[in-house]
Design an enzyme around this catalytic site. Structure first.
Site, PDB file in Angstrom:
ATOM      1  N   TYR A  29       0.845  -1.200   0.000  1.00 27.96           N
ATOM      2  CA  TYR A  29       0.000   0.000   0.000  1.00 27.96           C
ATOM      3  C   TYR A  29       0.880   1.250   0.000  1.00 27.96           C
ATOM      4  O   TYR A  29       0.559   2.242  -0.626  1.00 27.96           O
ATOM      5  CB  TYR A  29      -0.935   0.012   1.216  1.00 27.96           C
ATOM      6  N   ASN A  79     -12.698  -1.292  -5.264  1.00 29.19           N
ATOM      7  CA  ASN A  79     -12.500  -1.638  -6.666  1.00 29.19           C
ATOM      8  C   ASN A  79     -13.663  -2.504  -7.165  1.00 29.19           C
ATOM      9  O   ASN A  79     -13.878  -3.595  -6.653  1.00 29.19           O
ATOM     10  CB  ASN A  79     -11.171  -2.395  -6.806  1.00 29.19           C
ATOM     11  N   CYS A 106      -6.449  -5.418  -7.732  1.00 33.42           N
ATOM     12  CA  CYS A 106      -6.267  -5.004  -6.338  1.00 33.42           C
ATOM     13  C   CYS A 106      -5.704  -6.144  -5.489  1.00 33.42           C
ATOM     14  O   CYS A 106      -5.132  -5.896  -4.422  1.00 33.42           O
ATOM     15  CB  CYS A 106      -7.566  -4.473  -5.754  1.00 33.42           C
ATOM     16  N   HIS A 107      -5.807  -7.372  -5.970  1.00 31.97           N
ATOM     17  CA  HIS A 107      -5.248  -8.514  -5.228  1.00 31.97           C
ATOM     18  C   HIS A 107      -3.720  -8.466  -5.185  1.00 31.97           C
ATOM     19  O   HIS A 107      -3.113  -9.132  -4.361  1.00 31.97           O
ATOM     20  CB  HIS A 107      -5.726  -9.834  -5.840  1.00 31.97           C
ATOM     21  N   GLU A 167      -0.721 -16.289 -10.470  1.00 34.34           N
ATOM     22  CA  GLU A 167       0.089 -15.374 -11.272  1.00 34.34           C
ATOM     23  C   GLU A 167       1.585 -15.576 -11.077  1.00 34.34           C
ATOM     24  O   GLU A 167       2.377 -15.142 -11.904  1.00 34.34           O
ATOM     25  CB  GLU A 167      -0.282 -13.923 -10.932  1.00 34.34           C
TER      26      GLU A 167
END
Length: 157
Positions: A90, A113, A121-122, A148
């Site tokens: 953040y 979001n 946002c993850h 990912e």
């Protein structure tokens, strides 16, 4: 506004949009009927989400139309700059936006979001590397990050 329900490895997702773009993609906690006939305006989003889950897509190229304040949209645009397979804290996200003291406001916008996965946002984690709040549940955030960036197979020899 058109709606479609998509089956994903993380549960059912609802995709909403019209000719102005995709306005919402959210994970559903309740059961809904899967959409067999996808509205034409939502086909690109459904196709690209399926490709993402199949491991064939790293970036989305969709016309987006999320509803939010100008600050929220600024945060959501910055979220799209986080590369696939990477994470930002953040604090890094706040710095990227030009105000390191805006961490709470950035975190709040991140949590609002409306475009699950497409606006990633993850990929935002705590400064200490911890998985912090996620509207879809931390188990889904963990799954998405591992999807990912799968762990490398260790050599046995």
């Amino acid at each position: 506004m058109k709606t479609a329900i998509l089956k994903t490895p993380l549960g059912l997702a609802e995709v909403r949009g019209d000719e102005n773009g995709i306005s919402e993609i959210k994970i559903l906690e309740e059961e809904k009927e899967f959409t067999p006939n996808i509205p034409e305006v939502l086909l690109p989003a459904i196709l690209q989400l399926n490709e993402y889950f199949e491991g064939k897509r790293k970036n989305f190229s969709l016309k987006l139309n999320p509803s939010g304040t100008s600050f929220q949209r600024k945060v959501w645009k910055a979220l799209q700059e986080i590369p696939f397979g990477k994470t930002w804290s953040y604090q890094e996200l706040s710095r990227q936006l030009g105000d390191v003291k805006a961490i709470r406001a950035v975190a709040s916008a991140n949590g609002k979001n409306p475009l699950w996965i497409v606006i990633p946002c993850h990929r935002v984690i705590g400064s200490d590397g911890s998985l912090t709040g996620y509207a879809g549940g931390l188990h889904r955030k963990k799954w998405l990050l591992e999807h990912e960036n799968p762990p490398l197979q260790q050599s046995l020899f």
